[in-house]
Scaffold this motif. Structure first.
Motif, mmCIF file in Angstrom:
data_model
loop_
_atom_site.group_PDB
_atom_site.id
_atom_site.type_symbol
_atom_site.label_atom_id
_atom_site.label_comp_id
_atom_site.label_asym_id
_atom_site.label_seq_id
_atom_site.Cartn_x
_atom_site.Cartn_y
_atom_site.Cartn_z
ATOM 1 N N ALA A 17 42.259 35.580 38.525
ATOM 2 C CA ALA A 17 41.803 34.334 39.158
ATOM 3 C C ALA A 17 40.783 33.620 38.277
ATOM 4 O O ALA A 17 40.823 32.390 38.140
ATOM 5 C CB ALA A 17 41.212 34.626 40.535
ATOM 6 N N GLU A 18 39.875 34.368 37.683
ATOM 7 C CA GLU A 18 38.871 33.753 36.812
ATOM 8 C C GLU A 18 39.528 33.057 35.632
ATOM 9 O O GLU A 18 39.229 31.902 35.327
ATOM 10 C CB GLU A 18 37.898 34.814 36.300
ATOM 11 N N VAL A 19 40.441 33.744 34.965
ATOM 12 C CA VAL A 19 41.101 33.151 33.799
ATOM 13 C C VAL A 19 42.019 32.014 34.235
ATOM 14 O O VAL A 19 42.091 30.984 33.569
ATOM 15 C CB VAL A 19 41.869 34.226 32.996
ATOM 16 N N GLY A 20 42.686 32.182 35.376
ATOM 17 C CA GLY A 20 43.546 31.112 35.900
ATOM 18 C C GLY A 20 42.755 29.859 36.204
ATOM 19 O O GLY A 20 43.208 28.743 35.929
ATOM 20 N N ALA A 21 41.564 30.018 36.755
ATOM 21 C CA ALA A 21 40.705 28.869 37.047
ATOM 22 C C ALA A 21 40.270 28.192 35.750
ATOM 23 O O ALA A 21 40.229 26.960 35.667
ATOM 24 C CB ALA A 21 39.486 29.302 37.862
ATOM 25 N N ASP A 22 39.964 29.003 34.734
ATOM 26 C CA ASP A 22 39.595 28.441 33.433
ATOM 27 C C ASP A 22 40.754 27.647 32.836
ATOM 28 O O ASP A 22 40.561 26.564 32.294
ATOM 29 C CB ASP A 22 39.168 29.539 32.457
ATOM 30 N N HIS A 23 41.985 28.190 32.961
ATOM 31 C CA HIS A 23 43.177 27.491 32.449
ATOM 32 C C HIS A 23 43.390 26.183 33.202
ATOM 33 O O HIS A 23 43.698 25.159 32.592
ATOM 34 C CB HIS A 23 44.417 28.381 32.565
ATOM 35 N N SER A 71 56.565 30.507 43.404
ATOM 36 C CA SER A 71 56.840 31.906 43.747
ATOM 37 C C SER A 71 57.282 31.962 45.205
ATOM 38 O O SER A 71 57.319 30.942 45.893
ATOM 39 C CB SER A 71 55.597 32.773 43.542
ATOM 40 N N HIS A 72 57.561 33.137 45.673
ATOM 41 C CA HIS A 72 57.994 33.326 47.055
ATOM 42 C C HIS A 72 56.954 32.818 48.061
ATOM 43 O O HIS A 72 57.307 32.390 49.148
ATOM 44 C CB HIS A 72 58.290 34.811 47.294
ATOM 45 N N VAL A 73 55.684 32.864 47.704
ATOM 46 C CA VAL A 73 54.631 32.463 48.636
ATOM 47 C C VAL A 73 54.055 31.082 48.334
ATOM 48 O O VAL A 73 53.101 30.666 48.980
ATOM 49 C CB VAL A 73 53.489 33.513 48.700
ATOM 50 N N SER A 74 54.630 30.365 47.388
ATOM 51 C CA SER A 74 54.123 29.029 47.058
ATOM 52 C C SER A 74 54.302 28.096 48.248
ATOM 53 O O SER A 74 55.415 27.897 48.729
ATOM 54 C CB SER A 74 54.852 28.436 45.849
ATOM 55 N N TYR A 83 43.556 46.782 42.443
ATOM 56 C CA TYR A 83 44.108 45.447 42.670
ATOM 57 C C TYR A 83 43.074 44.358 42.934
ATOM 58 O O TYR A 83 43.204 43.256 42.381
ATOM 59 C CB TYR A 83 45.148 45.478 43.803
ATOM 60 N N PRO A 84 42.054 44.579 43.769
ATOM 61 C CA PRO A 84 41.080 43.489 43.987
ATOM 62 C C PRO A 84 40.416 43.041 42.686
ATOM 63 O O PRO A 84 40.214 41.834 42.473
ATOM 64 C CB PRO A 84 40.062 44.097 44.960
ATOM 65 N N ASN A 85 40.116 43.974 41.815
ATOM 66 C CA ASN A 85 39.456 43.634 40.550
ATOM 67 C C ASN A 85 40.433 42.979 39.579
ATOM 68 O O ASN A 85 40.054 42.069 38.831
ATOM 69 C CB ASN A 85 38.832 44.874 39.936
ATOM 70 N N ILE A 86 41.678 43.440 39.602
ATOM 71 C CA ILE A 86 42.709 42.828 38.762
ATOM 72 C C ILE A 86 42.919 41.384 39.191
ATOM 73 O O ILE A 86 42.948 40.464 38.359
ATOM 74 C CB ILE A 86 44.023 43.631 38.842
ATOM 75 N N ARG A 87 43.045 41.152 40.501
ATOM 76 C CA ARG A 87 43.227 39.789 40.999
ATOM 77 C C ARG A 87 42.026 38.909 40.654
ATOM 78 O O ARG A 87 42.193 37.738 40.301
ATOM 79 C CB ARG A 87 43.489 39.801 42.505
ATOM 80 N N ALA A 88 40.825 39.461 40.746
ATOM 81 C CA ALA A 88 39.624 38.678 40.417
ATOM 82 C C ALA A 88 39.618 38.276 38.941
ATOM 83 O O ALA A 88 39.269 37.134 38.604
ATOM 84 C CB ALA A 88 38.361 39.471 40.762
ATOM 85 N N ALA A 89 40.016 39.183 38.078
ATOM 86 C CA ALA A 89 40.068 38.879 36.644
ATOM 87 C C ALA A 89 41.083 37.777 36.368
ATOM 88 O O ALA A 89 40.805 36.821 35.630
ATOM 89 C CB ALA A 89 40.410 40.145 35.849
ATOM 90 N N LEU A 134 56.061 23.802 46.304
ATOM 91 C CA LEU A 134 56.798 24.090 45.080
ATOM 92 C C LEU A 134 56.619 23.014 44.016
ATOM 93 O O LEU A 134 56.876 23.265 42.843
ATOM 94 C CB LEU A 134 58.284 24.280 45.383
ATOM 95 N N SER A 135 56.156 21.836 44.399
ATOM 96 C CA SER A 135 55.950 20.788 43.406
ATOM 97 C C SER A 135 54.672 21.010 42.604
ATOM 98 O O SER A 135 54.541 20.497 41.503
ATOM 99 C CB SER A 135 55.933 19.412 44.066
ATOM 100 N N SER A 136 53.724 21.764 43.156
ATOM 101 C CA SER A 136 52.515 22.100 42.392
ATOM 102 C C SER A 136 51.963 23.439 42.888
ATOM 103 O O SER A 136 51.018 23.481 43.674
ATOM 104 C CB SER A 136 51.464 20.996 42.516
ATOM 105 N N PRO A 137 52.582 24.534 42.420
ATOM 106 C CA PRO A 137 52.120 25.850 42.858
ATOM 107 C C PRO A 137 50.684 26.114 42.408
ATOM 108 O O PRO A 137 50.298 25.733 41.314
ATOM 109 C CB PRO A 137 53.099 26.819 42.207
ATOM 110 N N GLY A 138 49.931 26.747 43.255
ATOM 111 C CA GLY A 138 48.541 27.061 42.946
ATOM 112 C C GLY A 138 48.395 28.489 42.477
ATOM 113 O O GLY A 138 49.366 29.161 42.163
ATOM 114 N N LEU A 139 47.169 28.939 42.456
ATOM 115 C CA LEU A 139 46.904 30.304 42.001
ATOM 116 C C LEU A 139 45.849 30.938 42.901
ATOM 117 O O LEU A 139 44.766 31.260 42.463
ATOM 118 C CB LEU A 139 46.446 30.297 40.544
ATOM 119 N N ASN A 140 46.174 31.092 44.175
ATOM 120 C CA ASN A 140 45.260 31.760 45.089
ATOM 121 C C ASN A 140 45.552 33.268 45.107
ATOM 122 O O ASN A 140 46.431 33.742 44.382
ATOM 123 C CB ASN A 140 45.360 31.141 46.492
#
Length: 179
Positions: free
Chosen positions: A158-164, A120-123, A150-156, A126-132
């Motif tokens: 992030a949780e699923v992204g970490a699980d993935h 993404s624009h903030v990655s 937004y804070p709660n949406i991002r937290a949700a 680029l070879s291994s973008p994260g999910l912060n």
């Protein structure tokens, strides 16, 4: 026209100028996707087409014949929520709920993009973008929440992204062990 929507073959006889959003809401009674701005600026109408997120208000239904279309109704059910739906509930990622279907569909698509290695624009790498937090905010910037959850949406997300990410790492280890 014929479509595969939420895993079911559907037919509709509509004007070729009908948007995908209007097809879903007005002709097929799939009202989860919302008409917010009708200009592609808010993301309330986000659905998945062949696994990629799109604003359904900006595309004509006729352009998606024979595509796999997934709406919020196709992601989970009240008895068996999709992991992102469950995370939104757990993290109170909604207030009025109007944007929630689009937010969740967009997040599903976004997690697919991350898994595919799309930067993404903030990655930073680029070879291994994260999910912060910055990545989630940037990647979800096309979906507005008037209630500012937004804070709660991002937290949700992030949780699923970490699980993935954890599941992908486990799968990679298994493949490495069995190779």
């Amino acid at each position: 026209m014929q479509f595969t929507i939420n895993g079911q073959r559907r037919e509709a006889d509509v004007d070729v100028r009908t948007t995908l959003l209007d097809l879903l809401r007005e002709h097929l009674a799939l009202t989860g996707s919302k008409k917010g701005c009708d200009h592609g600026q808010c993301g309330a109408c986000t659905v998945l087409v062949n696994g990629r997120r799109i604003n359904s208000c900006l595309t004509l239904a006729v352009m998606h014949q024979d595509d796999e279309i997934t709406t919020i109704e196709g992601l989970g059910s009240p008895e068996r929520l999709h992991s992102l739906q469950a995370a939104f509930v757990a993290h109170d990622g909604y207030q009025c709920g109007y944007c929630t279907p689009g937010q969740i569909c967009s997040a599903v698509g976004m997690l697919g993009e991350v898994a595919a290695g799309w930067g993404s624009h903030v990655s930073a790498d680029l070879s291994s973008p994260g999910l912060n937090t910055d990545e989630i905010a940037e990647r979800m910037s096309g979906n507005l929440c008037r209630c500012a959850a937004y804070p709660n949406i991002r937290a949700a997300i992030a949780e699923v992204g970490a699980d993935h990410a954890s599941a992908a790492a486990t799968s990679a280890r298994r493949e490495g062990v069995s190779a």
